[in-house]
Scaffold this motif. Structure first.
Motif, PDB file in Angstrom:
ATOM      1  N   MET A   1     -29.012 -57.232   7.911  1.00  0.00           N
ATOM      2  CA  MET A   1     -28.210 -56.754   6.793  1.00  0.00           C
ATOM      3  C   MET A   1     -28.492 -57.581   5.539  1.00  0.00           C
ATOM      4  N   ASP A   2     -28.904 -56.893   4.481  1.00  0.00           N
ATOM      5  CA  ASP A   2     -29.149 -57.578   3.215  1.00  0.00           C
ATOM      6  C   ASP A   2     -28.277 -57.025   2.092  1.00  0.00           C
ATOM      7  N   SER A   3     -27.401 -56.068   2.414  1.00  0.00           N
ATOM      8  CA  SER A   3     -26.520 -55.499   1.401  1.00  0.00           C
ATOM      9  C   SER A   3     -25.393 -54.742   2.088  1.00  0.00           C
ATOM     10  N   LEU A   4     -24.297 -54.591   1.349  1.00  0.00           N
ATOM     11  CA  LEU A   4     -23.073 -54.026   1.935  1.00  0.00           C
ATOM     12  C   LEU A   4     -22.322 -53.247   0.867  1.00  0.00           C
ATOM     13  N   MET A   5     -21.803 -52.081   1.249  1.00  0.00           N
ATOM     14  CA  MET A   5     -20.942 -51.299   0.353  1.00  0.00           C
ATOM     15  C   MET A   5     -19.701 -50.855   1.115  1.00  0.00           C
ATOM     16  N   ALA A   6     -18.570 -50.823   0.430  1.00  0.00           N
ATOM     17  CA  ALA A   6     -17.320 -50.379   1.037  1.00  0.00           C
ATOM     18  C   ALA A   6     -16.586 -49.487   0.037  1.00  0.00           C
ATOM     19  N   VAL A   7     -16.138 -48.336   0.510  1.00  0.00           N
ATOM     20  CA  VAL A   7     -15.416 -47.381  -0.337  1.00  0.00           C
ATOM     21  C   VAL A   7     -13.971 -47.291   0.138  1.00  0.00           C
ATOM     22  N   SER A   8     -13.047 -47.516  -0.774  1.00  0.00           N
ATOM     23  CA  SER A   8     -11.601 -47.429  -0.493  1.00  0.00           C
ATOM     24  C   SER A   8     -11.191 -48.252   0.727  1.00  0.00           C
ATOM     25  N   PRO A   9     -11.625 -49.523   0.816  1.00  0.00           N
ATOM     26  CA  PRO A   9     -11.262 -50.327   1.986  1.00  0.00           C
ATOM     27  C   PRO A   9      -9.849 -50.919   1.842  1.00  0.00           C
ATOM     28  N   PRO A  10      -9.032 -50.864   2.889  1.00  0.00           N
ATOM     29  CA  PRO A  10      -7.701 -51.484   2.845  1.00  0.00           C
ATOM     30  C   PRO A  10      -7.803 -52.975   3.129  1.00  0.00           C
ATOM     31  N   VAL A  11      -8.216 -53.749   2.142  1.00  0.00           N
ATOM     32  CA  VAL A  11      -8.460 -55.177   2.367  1.00  0.00           C
ATOM     33  C   VAL A  11      -7.161 -55.944   2.609  1.00  0.00           C
ATOM     34  N   ASN A  12      -6.039 -55.363   2.210  1.00  0.00           N
ATOM     35  CA  ASN A  12      -4.720 -55.904   2.541  1.00  0.00           C
ATOM     36  C   ASN A  12      -3.984 -54.811   3.310  1.00  0.00           C
ATOM     37  N   LEU A  13      -4.052 -54.873   4.629  1.00  0.00           N
ATOM     38  CA  LEU A  13      -3.532 -53.788   5.462  1.00  0.00           C
ATOM     39  C   LEU A  13      -2.017 -53.632   5.348  1.00  0.00           C
ATOM     40  N   ALA A  14      -1.306 -54.727   5.225  1.00  0.00           N
ATOM     41  CA  ALA A  14       0.152 -54.643   5.131  1.00  0.00           C
ATOM     42  C   ALA A  14       0.587 -53.917   3.862  1.00  0.00           C
ATOM     43  N   LEU A  15      -0.023 -54.272   2.729  1.00  0.00           N
ATOM     44  CA  LEU A  15       0.326 -53.607   1.476  1.00  0.00           C
ATOM     45  C   LEU A  15      -0.086 -52.141   1.494  1.00  0.00           C
ATOM     46  N   LYS A  56     -16.356 -65.261   1.195  1.00  0.00           N
ATOM     47  CA  LYS A  56     -17.320 -65.868   2.111  1.00  0.00           C
ATOM     48  C   LYS A  56     -18.538 -64.981   2.372  1.00  0.00           C
ATOM     49  N   ILE A  57     -18.534 -63.762   1.831  1.00  0.00           N
ATOM     50  CA  ILE A  57     -19.665 -62.850   2.031  1.00  0.00           C
ATOM     51  C   ILE A  57     -20.872 -63.355   1.249  1.00  0.00           C
ATOM     52  N   ARG A  58     -22.033 -63.359   1.880  1.00  0.00           N
ATOM     53  CA  ARG A  58     -23.229 -63.911   1.263  1.00  0.00           C
ATOM     54  C   ARG A  58     -24.363 -62.894   1.102  1.00  0.00           C
ATOM     55  N   VAL A  59     -24.032 -61.620   1.114  1.00  0.00           N
ATOM     56  CA  VAL A  59     -25.020 -60.602   0.766  1.00  0.00           C
ATOM     57  C   VAL A  59     -24.465 -59.812  -0.412  1.00  0.00           C
ATOM     58  N   PRO A  60     -25.335 -59.255  -1.266  1.00  0.00           N
ATOM     59  CA  PRO A  60     -24.858 -58.431  -2.376  1.00  0.00           C
ATOM     60  C   PRO A  60     -23.938 -57.329  -1.857  1.00  0.00           C
ATOM     61  N   THR A  61     -22.794 -57.177  -2.515  1.00  0.00           N
ATOM     62  CA  THR A  61     -21.762 -56.262  -2.018  1.00  0.00           C
ATOM     63  C   THR A  61     -21.172 -55.447  -3.152  1.00  0.00           C
ATOM     64  N   LEU A  62     -20.998 -54.162  -2.891  1.00  0.00           N
ATOM     65  CA  LEU A  62     -20.299 -53.266  -3.815  1.00  0.00           C
ATOM     66  C   LEU A  62     -19.034 -52.770  -3.146  1.00  0.00           C
ATOM     67  N   ILE A  63     -17.907 -52.865  -3.845  1.00  0.00           N
ATOM     68  CA  ILE A  63     -16.659 -52.257  -3.385  1.00  0.00           C
ATOM     69  C   ILE A  63     -16.203 -51.268  -4.448  1.00  0.00           C
TER      70      ILE A  63
END
Length: 369
Positions: free
Chosen positions: A179-193, A271-278
């Protein structure tokens, strides 16, 4: 952070990508309508897969993985892995569209069915959930074993986005597989909220849709594995009470809040160390958009926050072949840029210089990050 601040941040990112800002197609200007338009806007039907793989996990469960390989693809070319959201599968509409889009670029596309989903029904005793990052890690490591020279991009949607981000944060300086890159669409990064948003009366339609699908999943699981303890669910459920009475105890969590706290990816994003789009919208009726504001300044993270767009919706003019699927065009543009920069780096004069292991993925291949 004010709306002006996040708007300026997003505008700058989109200008860097030379991609238009999001403008919803009328009359879909609310989070509700964008979410529904994203699901029901006309599109091509299913694209047949070329190969189906069964991946056995350490606990004996198996995942069904669908592969689409362009004729021109060769070992060493890019692989794109797609992971669906809650109650989805490889036939979710966004999975079909993006499979077509990335295949047209000549990239091999992998559509993952999480445990018990789609054609994987009856192949897993355990259940998928937002924090089961070990499953996406297993897929990436399996792919690296088969295609050791192929750079890999992971894309997760909603629940799949959270578990993908969680995995990458846990991995830190040692990204899983290739894995050299990562994308996430509409991720619930705070599940409780995000669960609080779903419990609001105005969002009950979405909450009850998920509950109905989850009930069916539990029923199907008990039919496939009659030796599992019987689960009696009350006549009225919300996603929160489902997680509290079923998801949490089935997976070793104390309760729903313990599950949400230990499975949210937000605390791990830095802490993510690959290019990331959210990509998220502030009017998402399923996740808490404002919870994303604290992550705007993380190095290496391209966070696109739009005022409108709903949940995995983003139906608006793209200025691209994706037509009114603005989201699809953005994901493609970002990955095209990343891929081109990696290609340029690979063929630069100093590529042969030994790169220390700790540098792998830091800042990605983007020289202007």
């Amino acid at each position: 952070m004010s709306s002006i601040d996040y708007s300026k941040h997003t505008t700058a990112l989109l200008q860097k990508l030379q991609y238009p800002e999001f403008s919803p197609v009328l009359p879909f200007v609310t989070g509700w309508s964008q979410t529904l338009a994203g699901r029901y806007w006309p599109q091509f039907s299913e694209i047949p897969y070329d190969n189906a793989h069964e991946l056995e996990l350490p606990d004996g469960d198996r995942l069904m993985i669908m592969e689409n390989r362009p004729v021109s693809w060769q070992q060493g070319d890019r692989i794109v892995v797609l992971i669906h959201g809650l109650t989805g599968c490889y036939q979710s509409r966004y999975m079909i569209r993006l499979c077509r889009l990335f295949m047209a670029e000549g990239w091999l596309v992998i559509r993952v069915n999480l445990r018990g989903c789609g054609p994987g029904a009856g192949m897993a005793r355990n259940i998928y959930h937002s924090g089961r990052s070990e499953d996406s890690r297993a897929v990436l490591n399996w792919l690296a074993g088969m295609f050791p020279d192929s750079p890999t991009t992971l894309i997760g949607f909603s629940l799949g986005g959270n578990l993908s981000l969680k995995m990458a944060g846990e991995d830190g300086d040692s990204p899983s597989g290739n894995m050299d890159s990562l994308m996430a669409v509409s991720p619930p990064v705070n599940l409780a909220l995000s669960c609080e948003i779903l419990r609001e009366p105005r969002n009950q339609l979405f909450d009850q849709h998920f509950v109905a699908e989850l009930r069916e999943h539990v029923h199907q699981l008990q039919q496939c594995f009659p030796d599992l303890p019987k689960t009696e669910l009350p006549s009225y459920l919300t996603v929160y009470t489902f997680d509290d009475r079923y998801t949490a105890p089935r997976n070793g969590f104390h309760d729903a809040l313990d599950y949400y706290q230990r499975s949210s990816s937000g605390p791990l994003l830095e802490k993510i160390r690959v290019p990331t789009l959210i990509l998220c919208s502030m009017d998402d009726p399923v996740i808490h958009g404002e919870s994303m504001l604290e992550y705007l300044d993380i190095p290496g993270l391209d966070l696109v926050l739009t005022k409108h767009g709903g949940h995995v919706g983003f139906v608006g003019r793209s200025g691209h072949d994706s037509g009114f699927r603005w989201m699809d065009g953005l994901l493609l543009r970002w990955l095209q840029r990343h891929h081109a920069q990696c290609h340029q780096l690979k063929h630069s004069e100093w590529y042969c210089v030994s790169i220390p292991p700790w540098f792998k993925g830091v800042g990605g291949c983007n020289s202007d990050r």
